[in-house]
Scaffold this motif. Structure first.
Motif, mmCIF file in Angstrom:
data_model
loop_
_atom_site.group_PDB
_atom_site.id
_atom_site.type_symbol
_atom_site.label_atom_id
_atom_site.label_comp_id
_atom_site.label_asym_id
_atom_site.label_seq_id
_atom_site.Cartn_x
_atom_site.Cartn_y
_atom_site.Cartn_z
ATOM 1 N N ASP A 12 0.832 -1.231 -0.019
ATOM 2 C CA ASP A 12 0.039 -0.044 0.063
ATOM 3 C C ASP A 12 0.887 1.263 0.085
ATOM 4 O O ASP A 12 1.925 1.251 0.542
ATOM 5 C CB ASP A 12 -0.826 0.025 1.154
ATOM 6 C CG ASP A 12 -1.887 -1.149 1.065
ATOM 7 O OD1 ASP A 12 -2.274 -1.632 0.255
ATOM 8 O OD2 ASP A 12 -2.661 -1.169 2.231
ATOM 9 N N LEU A 13 0.452 2.381 -0.649
ATOM 10 C CA LEU A 13 1.126 3.656 -0.542
ATOM 11 C C LEU A 13 0.980 3.965 0.863
ATOM 12 O O LEU A 13 -0.165 4.091 1.125
ATOM 13 C CB LEU A 13 0.407 4.301 -1.704
ATOM 14 C CG LEU A 13 0.942 6.115 -1.852
ATOM 15 C CD1 LEU A 13 2.219 6.043 -2.321
ATOM 16 C CD2 LEU A 13 -0.058 6.579 -2.771
ATOM 17 N N ARG A 31 -8.055 16.032 -6.150
ATOM 18 C CA ARG A 31 -7.840 14.671 -6.667
ATOM 19 C C ARG A 31 -8.061 13.575 -5.713
ATOM 20 O O ARG A 31 -8.563 12.477 -6.012
ATOM 21 C CB ARG A 31 -6.372 14.464 -6.695
ATOM 22 C CG ARG A 31 -5.532 15.785 -7.755
ATOM 23 C CD ARG A 31 -6.348 15.732 -9.298
ATOM 24 N NE ARG A 31 -5.537 16.662 -9.911
ATOM 25 C CZ ARG A 31 -5.922 18.034 -10.254
ATOM 26 N NH1 ARG A 31 -6.843 18.436 -9.621
ATOM 27 N NH2 ARG A 31 -5.272 18.691 -11.002
ATOM 28 N N ALA A 32 -8.108 13.948 -4.328
ATOM 29 C CA ALA A 32 -8.338 12.650 -3.538
ATOM 30 C C ALA A 32 -9.079 13.281 -2.098
ATOM 31 O O ALA A 32 -8.479 13.625 -0.668
ATOM 32 C CB ALA A 32 -7.047 12.163 -3.001
ATOM 33 N N ALA A 55 -6.861 0.351 -3.873
ATOM 34 C CA ALA A 55 -7.997 0.954 -4.635
ATOM 35 C C ALA A 55 -8.186 2.528 -4.744
ATOM 36 O O ALA A 55 -8.736 2.931 -5.631
ATOM 37 C CB ALA A 55 -9.444 0.492 -3.792
ATOM 38 N N ASP A 56 -7.353 3.108 -3.675
ATOM 39 C CA ASP A 56 -7.351 4.378 -3.644
ATOM 40 C C ASP A 56 -6.104 5.083 -4.331
ATOM 41 O O ASP A 56 -5.676 6.319 -4.315
ATOM 42 C CB ASP A 56 -7.492 5.126 -2.363
ATOM 43 C CG ASP A 56 -8.941 4.976 -1.821
ATOM 44 O OD1 ASP A 56 -9.810 4.726 -2.928
ATOM 45 O OD2 ASP A 56 -9.365 4.641 -0.747
ATOM 46 N N ARG A 57 -4.978 4.142 -4.472
ATOM 47 C CA ARG A 57 -3.578 4.444 -4.830
ATOM 48 C C ARG A 57 -3.362 5.540 -5.756
ATOM 49 O O ARG A 57 -2.767 6.616 -6.020
ATOM 50 C CB ARG A 57 -2.823 3.249 -4.950
ATOM 51 C CG ARG A 57 -1.476 3.933 -5.337
ATOM 52 C CD ARG A 57 -0.395 2.478 -5.554
ATOM 53 N NE ARG A 57 -1.052 1.236 -4.674
ATOM 54 C CZ ARG A 57 -0.876 0.213 -5.040
ATOM 55 N NH1 ARG A 57 0.048 -0.125 -5.878
ATOM 56 N NH2 ARG A 57 -1.319 -0.775 -4.305
#
Length: 80
Positions: A12-13, A31-32, A55-57
């Motif tokens: 994961d990031l 963006r997020a 999934a959100d990377r």
């Protein structure tokens, strides 16, 4: 045998936000928004502990790349 998708094996990031660098451009929130909400003055904060699941990377990585002052920092796996 049909081709099977290869599961994502990358870790994961992990990111951190240096609020002292943030100039309030807000690209990260565009963006997020789940990870980088803006405070009352328009500066970003980081929700959670900085761990970003696969999934959100893409959204969080795009926020990192689009930050003009580089306030979002990608953490190495061995950093805490």
């Amino acid at each position: 045998m049909p081709d099977q998708p290869i599961p994502d094996q990358s870790p994961d990031l992990r990111v951190r936000l240096d609020r002292t660098l943030c100039d309030g451009f807000g690209f990260c929130a565009e963006r997020a928004p789940t990870y980088f909400p803006l405070d009352d003055w328009g500066y970003a904060s980081l929700e959670g502990d900085g761990r970003v699941p696969a999934a959100d990377r893409d959204h969080v990585h795009r926020a990192l790349l689009d930050c003009p002052v580089h306030a979002i920092i990608e953490m190495r796996p061995d950093e805490d």
